[in-house]
Design a protein around this motif. Structure first.
Motif, PDB file in Angstrom:
ATOM      1  N   ASP A   9       0.867  -1.190   0.000  1.00 59.40           N
ATOM      2  CA  ASP A   9       0.000   0.000   0.000  1.00 59.40           C
ATOM      3  C   ASP A   9       0.893   1.226   0.000  1.00 59.40           C
ATOM      4  OD1 ASP A   9      -1.887   2.091   0.617  1.00 59.40           O
ATOM      5  OD2 ASP A   9      -3.212   0.542   1.428  1.00 59.40           O
ATOM      6  N   GLU A  11       0.005   4.140   0.972  1.00 61.80           N
ATOM      7  CA  GLU A  11      -0.353   4.990   2.106  1.00 61.80           C
ATOM      8  C   GLU A  11       0.311   4.428   3.362  1.00 61.80           C
ATOM      9  OE1 GLU A  11      -4.548   5.666   2.650  1.00 61.80           O
ATOM     10  OE2 GLU A  11      -4.867   5.765   0.492  1.00 61.80           O
ATOM     11  N   THR A  13      -0.026   5.293   6.377  1.00 59.91           N
ATOM     12  CA  THR A  13      -0.976   5.130   7.477  1.00 59.91           C
ATOM     13  C   THR A  13      -1.627   3.759   7.417  1.00 59.91           C
ATOM     14  OG1 THR A  13      -1.411   7.498   7.424  1.00 59.91           O
ATOM     15  CG2 THR A  13      -3.000   6.140   8.577  1.00 59.91           C
ATOM     16  N   THR A  14      -2.042   3.340   6.224  1.00 61.01           N
ATOM     17  CA  THR A  14      -2.671   2.024   6.068  1.00 61.01           C
ATOM     18  C   THR A  14      -1.681   0.920   6.379  1.00 61.01           C
ATOM     19  OG1 THR A  14      -4.180   2.922   4.398  1.00 61.01           O
ATOM     20  CG2 THR A  14      -3.945   0.524   4.486  1.00 61.01           C
ATOM     21  N   ASP A  52      -3.453  -2.877  -1.700  1.00 59.18           N
ATOM     22  CA  ASP A  52      -4.343  -1.794  -2.080  1.00 59.18           C
ATOM     23  C   ASP A  52      -4.544  -1.848  -3.588  1.00 59.18           C
ATOM     24  OD1 ASP A  52      -5.882   0.536  -1.830  1.00 59.18           O
ATOM     25  OD2 ASP A  52      -4.145   1.848  -2.057  1.00 59.18           O
ATOM     26  N   LYS A 104     -11.903   0.045   2.660  1.00 58.14           N
ATOM     27  CA  LYS A 104     -11.276   1.004   3.567  1.00 58.14           C
ATOM     28  C   LYS A 104     -12.330   2.039   3.948  1.00 58.14           C
ATOM     29  CE  LYS A 104      -6.654   1.170   1.559  1.00 58.14           C
ATOM     30  NZ  LYS A 104      -5.704   2.113   0.969  1.00 58.14           N
ATOM     31  N   PRO A 105     -12.394   2.479   5.156  1.00 60.83           N
ATOM     32  CA  PRO A 105     -11.645   1.962   6.290  1.00 60.83           C
ATOM     33  C   PRO A 105     -12.175   0.595   6.679  1.00 60.83           C
ATOM     34  CG  PRO A 105     -13.207   3.621   7.030  1.00 60.83           C
ATOM     35  CD  PRO A 105     -13.306   3.556   5.535  1.00 60.83           C
TER      36      PRO A 105
END
Length: 128
Positions: A9, A11, A13-14, A52, A104-105
């Motif tokens: 991913d 991101e 954060t993910t 992702d 997501k989320p």
């Protein structure tokens, strides 16, 4: 020996969230692009991949195609993640060989159950 999960991913954060939820039970490796993950897969083999869909450099669909084309990852379970709700996207993931699809989320409990289902499919249910 712990099962190994590859998270892909772009991101951070993910990646951090997934690693936080999964690292107590599994060895977790994170990569921030499909290309990085493919290079890593040349040297190592996970028991499960979580990817992702919307990523730069290489999207999740193309990454999944590459995973399925390689002999050594052909049968590795893949869970796709996306913030999109269109069923057309989920269907495309399944057609390309993904076992599951999470929105997501994501709910941490659902993530845990989907991961267990894919890592231990025969022994998953505690009640038959």
């Amino acid at each position: 020996m712990k099962k190994k999960i590859l998270i892909v991913d772009d991101e951070l954060t993910t990646c951090t969230l997934l690693e936080h939820f999964l690292s107590t039970q599994y060895d977790v490796v994170t990569k921030t692009s499909g290309l990085q993950a493919l290079v890593w897969l040349e040297q190592d083999l996970p028991d499960l991949i979580i990817s992702d869909i919307q990523m730069t450099e290489m999207n999740g669909f193309d990454f999944l195609k590459e995973v399925r084309l390689k002999g050594y990852t052909k049968h590795t379970p893949v869970i796709m993640l996306s913030g999109r709700t269109e069923s057309k996207e989920r269907i495309k993931c399944y057609q390309l060989g993904a076992q599951d699809y999470l929105m997501k989320p994501f709910n941490p409990e659902e993530l845990e159950e989907v991961v267990k289902k894919n890592l231990f499919p025969i022994h998953y249910s505690s009640n038959w």
